[in-house]
Scaffold this active site. Structure first.
Site, mmCIF file in Angstrom:
data_model
loop_
_atom_site.group_PDB
_atom_site.id
_atom_site.type_symbol
_atom_site.label_atom_id
_atom_site.label_comp_id
_atom_site.label_asym_id
_atom_site.label_seq_id
_atom_site.Cartn_x
_atom_site.Cartn_y
_atom_site.Cartn_z
ATOM 1 N N GLY A 12 6.722 94.106 -6.876
ATOM 2 C CA GLY A 12 5.842 92.964 -7.141
ATOM 3 C C GLY A 12 4.370 93.342 -7.119
ATOM 4 N N ASP A 33 14.112 95.841 -4.278
ATOM 5 C CA ASP A 33 13.614 94.651 -4.989
ATOM 6 C C ASP A 33 14.719 94.200 -5.934
ATOM 7 O OD1 ASP A 33 12.062 92.894 -6.816
ATOM 8 O OD2 ASP A 33 10.321 93.741 -5.793
ATOM 9 N N PHE A 85 7.600 92.458 1.812
ATOM 10 C CA PHE A 85 6.929 91.579 0.849
ATOM 11 C C PHE A 85 7.905 90.624 0.167
ATOM 12 C CE2 PHE A 85 4.340 95.542 0.540
ATOM 13 C CZ PHE A 85 3.088 95.021 0.778
ATOM 14 N N SER A 129 0.622 84.368 5.168
ATOM 15 C CA SER A 129 -0.340 83.810 4.203
ATOM 16 C C SER A 129 -1.318 82.881 4.898
ATOM 17 C CB SER A 129 0.449 83.033 3.159
ATOM 18 O OG SER A 129 -0.396 82.212 2.397
ATOM 19 N N TYR A 153 7.233 76.322 0.664
ATOM 20 C CA TYR A 153 6.835 77.739 0.655
ATOM 21 C C TYR A 153 6.054 78.069 1.926
ATOM 22 C CZ TYR A 153 3.912 81.818 -0.051
ATOM 23 O OH TYR A 153 3.259 83.014 0.148
ATOM 24 N N LYS A 157 6.757 80.665 5.465
ATOM 25 C CA LYS A 157 5.868 81.649 6.123
ATOM 26 C C LYS A 157 5.736 81.312 7.607
ATOM 27 C CE LYS A 157 5.076 84.171 2.573
ATOM 28 N NZ LYS A 157 5.804 85.421 2.473
ATOM 29 N N ASN A 183 -6.712 85.255 -0.631
ATOM 30 C CA ASN A 183 -6.331 85.134 -2.046
ATOM 31 C C ASN A 183 -6.435 86.483 -2.766
ATOM 32 O OD1 ASN A 183 -7.119 82.403 -1.057
ATOM 33 N ND2 ASN A 183 -6.475 81.822 -3.105
ATOM 34 N N ASN A 202 0.325 79.944 -11.661
ATOM 35 C CA ASN A 202 -0.040 78.887 -10.705
ATOM 36 C C ASN A 202 -1.425 79.128 -10.137
ATOM 37 O OD1 ASN A 202 2.656 77.584 -10.449
ATOM 38 N ND2 ASN A 202 3.201 79.656 -9.785
ATOM 39 N N ASP A 300 -4.300 70.706 -2.244
ATOM 40 C CA ASP A 300 -5.320 71.755 -2.164
ATOM 41 C C ASP A 300 -6.323 71.501 -1.041
ATOM 42 O OD1 ASP A 300 -4.565 73.518 -4.074
ATOM 43 O OD2 ASP A 300 -6.138 73.011 -5.525
HETATM 44 P P1 NAD Z 1 5.501 89.018 -6.160
HETATM 45 O O1 NAD Z 1 6.385 87.900 -6.606
HETATM 46 O O2 NAD Z 1 4.768 89.773 -7.201
HETATM 47 O O3 NAD Z 1 6.342 90.047 -5.278
HETATM 48 C C1 NAD Z 1 7.452 89.670 -4.512
HETATM 49 C C2 NAD Z 1 8.582 90.604 -4.863
HETATM 50 O O4 NAD Z 1 9.737 90.268 -4.090
HETATM 51 C C3 NAD Z 1 8.982 90.520 -6.336
HETATM 52 O O5 NAD Z 1 8.995 91.807 -6.888
HETATM 53 C C4 NAD Z 1 10.392 89.919 -6.296
HETATM 54 O O6 NAD Z 1 11.177 90.388 -7.347
HETATM 55 C C5 NAD Z 1 10.877 90.349 -4.922
HETATM 56 N N1 NAD Z 1 11.906 89.490 -4.322
HETATM 57 C C6 NAD Z 1 11.869 88.144 -4.141
HETATM 58 N N2 NAD Z 1 12.997 87.728 -3.539
HETATM 59 C C7 NAD Z 1 13.755 88.833 -3.326
HETATM 60 C C8 NAD Z 1 15.021 89.059 -2.745
HETATM 61 N N3 NAD Z 1 15.761 88.045 -2.263
HETATM 62 N N4 NAD Z 1 15.488 90.315 -2.673
HETATM 63 C C9 NAD Z 1 14.763 91.357 -3.160
HETATM 64 N N5 NAD Z 1 13.559 91.209 -3.726
HETATM 65 C C10 NAD Z 1 13.070 89.959 -3.810
HETATM 66 O O7 NAD Z 1 4.503 88.405 -5.089
HETATM 67 P P2 NAD Z 1 3.232 89.071 -4.386
HETATM 68 O O8 NAD Z 1 2.052 88.308 -4.817
HETATM 69 O O9 NAD Z 1 3.269 90.533 -4.541
HETATM 70 O O10 NAD Z 1 3.522 88.659 -2.877
HETATM 71 C C11 NAD Z 1 4.158 89.528 -1.962
HETATM 72 C C12 NAD Z 1 4.344 88.789 -0.646
HETATM 73 O O11 NAD Z 1 3.073 88.347 -0.187
HETATM 74 C C13 NAD Z 1 5.193 87.524 -0.756
HETATM 75 O O12 NAD Z 1 5.968 87.412 0.419
HETATM 76 C C14 NAD Z 1 4.174 86.406 -0.824
HETATM 77 O O13 NAD Z 1 4.688 85.195 -0.324
HETATM 78 C C15 NAD Z 1 3.077 86.960 0.080
HETATM 79 N N6 NAD Z 1 1.758 86.411 -0.215
HETATM 80 C C16 NAD Z 1 1.266 86.440 -1.490
HETATM 81 C C17 NAD Z 1 0.020 85.895 -1.776
HETATM 82 C C18 NAD Z 1 -0.512 85.871 -3.183
HETATM 83 O O14 NAD Z 1 -1.374 85.032 -3.462
HETATM 84 N N7 NAD Z 1 -0.095 86.737 -4.068
HETATM 85 C C19 NAD Z 1 -0.729 85.336 -0.744
HETATM 86 C C20 NAD Z 1 -0.217 85.333 0.554
HETATM 87 C C21 NAD Z 1 1.036 85.882 0.800
HETATM 88 C C1 WQD Z 2 -7.645 78.781 -5.962
HETATM 89 C C2 WQD Z 2 -8.667 77.727 -6.355
HETATM 90 C C3 WQD Z 2 -7.664 75.655 -7.039
HETATM 91 C C4 WQD Z 2 -5.721 77.200 -10.629
HETATM 92 C C5 WQD Z 2 -2.252 79.463 -3.426
HETATM 93 C C6 WQD Z 2 -1.083 79.131 -2.535
HETATM 94 C C7 WQD Z 2 -1.168 79.900 -1.256
HETATM 95 C C8 WQD Z 2 -1.388 81.394 -1.478
HETATM 96 C C9 WQD Z 2 -2.410 81.692 -2.533
HETATM 97 C C10 WQD Z 2 0.612 82.618 -1.167
HETATM 98 C C11 WQD Z 2 -8.307 76.326 -5.834
HETATM 99 C C12 WQD Z 2 -8.401 76.298 -8.200
HETATM 100 C C13 WQD Z 2 -6.455 77.085 -9.464
HETATM 101 C C14 WQD Z 2 -6.197 76.578 -11.812
HETATM 102 C C15 WQD Z 2 -8.092 75.775 -10.576
HETATM 103 N N1 WQD Z 2 -0.222 82.073 -1.933
HETATM 104 N N2 WQD Z 2 -7.611 76.384 -9.441
HETATM 105 N N3 WQD Z 2 -7.369 75.888 -11.738
HETATM 106 O O1 WQD Z 2 -4.653 77.266 -3.832
HETATM 107 O O2 WQD Z 2 -5.839 79.016 -2.462
HETATM 108 O O3 WQD Z 2 -3.446 79.158 -2.756
HETATM 109 O O4 WQD Z 2 -2.202 80.877 -3.663
HETATM 110 O O5 WQD Z 2 0.759 82.549 0.013
HETATM 111 O O6 WQD Z 2 0.005 79.643 -0.586
HETATM 112 O O7 WQD Z 2 -1.105 77.746 -2.258
HETATM 113 O O8 WQD Z 2 -4.945 79.650 -4.696
HETATM 114 O O9 WQD Z 2 -5.357 80.601 -6.930
HETATM 115 O O10 WQD Z 2 -3.893 78.544 -6.742
HETATM 116 O O11 WQD Z 2 -6.342 78.353 -6.326
HETATM 117 O O12 WQD Z 2 -9.148 75.131 -10.567
HETATM 118 O O13 WQD Z 2 -5.563 76.626 -12.878
HETATM 119 O O14 WQD Z 2 -8.672 77.618 -7.783
HETATM 120 O O15 WQD Z 2 -7.800 74.260 -7.071
HETATM 121 O O16 WQD Z 2 -9.513 75.693 -5.514
HETATM 122 P P1 WQD Z 2 -4.777 78.671 -3.423
HETATM 123 P P2 WQD Z 2 -5.062 79.327 -6.247
#
Ligand code: NAD
Ligand code: WQD
Length: 348
Positions: A12, A33, A85, A129, A153, A157, A183, A202, A300
């Protein structure tokens, strides 16, 4: 001795960048993965980027809910630690399909912890997160803030954090680090790996990126009446390479010190509005991002950014990059790979 690290979800976005930093840091990396939200191409690219270290990466396609598969993986390699992850992360989807999220994220993690324990591997870094701070009453968010979650979601966490704390309390051999990411944005400076969401993004920056390459007509700005300098929401954007480095710092902490279950924020400590981010991206890319102003997105928060003191003090880690570098590297990835790891023909 070279250390073996199991990286769940390593294909990922954050996992692939972390796998690369691990390889370059001299670790052996095994990625597990199921590719539910990723492409194996990311791992081929990681191998290429790792050059001399490429042979230290292996990949097993498996679902972490499949306990037998996990058991086999742990039987064939003795792991020093696991970076976990793997999980589903789309907030909206989690509201539609809570059981899918509880099943995937919770069952998957419980399986993993059980198999780790069975094999005597009791060092874990978990991807939590900033979502566990909900709508914080004040900023910056410190690790001691009360926890809340606004959607399934976020609750996965929160629950996993609590599970980890319980597991560690029950057995002092465990050492666990919970990393609360703010972020994550940007991409590796090579432009060869980056974020490639399936379907409509998203999150802000993947959306902006798809507007810039012509895949979407405009960005919808959710909320212009927040109590912030320009009325749009404020977040703590962190370069994914800085975030990946934070995992190396966490591993060093696990290997070098006595600790139970500790939590660290990984952010920059700086807040940026949506409009500031769009302007920075326009500057980096030379592309105009058409905007449509809209109402707030339900759930939000107004302003969220991290206190970075604890990570600085105890992990000896702090973010190096600012939003200019984040946007530069995001655009480099986008312009080299406008359709992510796929080609334009794969678009539905
Ligand atoms: P991502 O979706 O790119 O990576 C997650 C990976 O996990 C993917 O490759 C997916 O195929 C794999 N996966 C999911 N379920 C699985 C399962 N049951 N078995 C094996 N593999 C599985 O997401 P990311 O952005 O790289 O996020 C990684 C981690 O960080 C996640 O746990 C996510 O919740 C957390 N996180 C992400 C963000 C963000 O904004 N990207 C923020 C905070 C926390
Ligand atoms: C950032 C800002 C939106 C999209 C989400 C998850 C959180 C975490 C990170 C994993 C906000 C604005 C967004 C768009 C916009 N993920 N926005 N137009 O909301 O901080 O958090 O991702 O753990 O759980 O909720 O991040 O990137 O979605 O938004 O105006 O099309 O951008 O309103 O102010 P957020 P985001």
């Amino acid at each position: 001795m070279t250390k073996n690290i199991l990286v769940t979800g390593g294909a990922g976005y954050i996992g692939s960048h972390t796998a690369l930093q691990l390889l370059q840091g001299g670790y052996n990396v095994v990625v597990v993965d199921n590719l539910v939200n990723s492409s194996e191409i990311a791992l081929h690219r990681v191998k290429q980027l790792a050059s001399d270290f490429s042979n230290n990466l292996s990949y097993i396609k498996a679902d972490i809910r499949d306990k037998e598969a996990l058991d086999k993986i742990f039987s064939s390699t003795k792991f020093d630690a696991v970076i976990h992850f793997a999980g589903l992360k789309a907030v909206g989807e989690s509201v539609e399909k809570p059981l899918l999220y509880y099943n995937n994220n919770l069952t998957g993690t419980i399986n993993l912890l059980e198999v780790m324990s069975d094999h005597g591997c009791k060092m874990l870094v978990f991807s939590s997160s900033a979502t566990v701070y909900g709508w914080p009453k004040e900023v910056p968010c410190t690790e001691e803030f009360p926890l809340s979650a606004a959607n399934p979601y976020g609750r996965t966490k929160y629950f996993i954090e609590e599970i980890c704390r319980d597991v560690q309390r029950s057995d002092g051999e465990w050492k666990i680090i919970l990393l609360r990411y703010f972020n994550p944005v940007g991409a590796h400076p090579s432009g060869d790996i980056g974020e490639d969401p399936l379907g409509i993004p998203n999150n802000l920056m993947p959306y902006v990126q798809q507007v810039a390459v012509g895949r979407r007509p405009h960005l919808t700005v959710y909320g212009t009446d927040y109590n912030t300098k320009d009325g749009t929401g404020v977040r703590d954007y962190i370069h994914v390479v800085d975030l990946a480095d934070g995992h190396i710092a966490a591993l060093n902490k696990l290997f070098d010190t006595d600790l139970g279950c500790e939590v660290y924020n990984l952010g920059t400590g700086k807040g940026t509005t949506v409009l500031e981010m769009v302007t920075a991206f326009e500057k980096a890319s030379g592309k105009k991002i058409p905007l449509v102003m809209a109402g707030r997105r339900p759930g939000d928060a107004e302003v969220v950014y991290a206190s970075t003191e604890k990570a600085k003090r105890e992990l000896n880690w702090k973010a190096k990059y600012g939003i200019e570098e984040m946007c530069r590297d995001q655009w480099n990835w986008a312009s080299k790979n406008p359709y992510g790891y796929n080609s334009a023909n794969d678009e539905e």
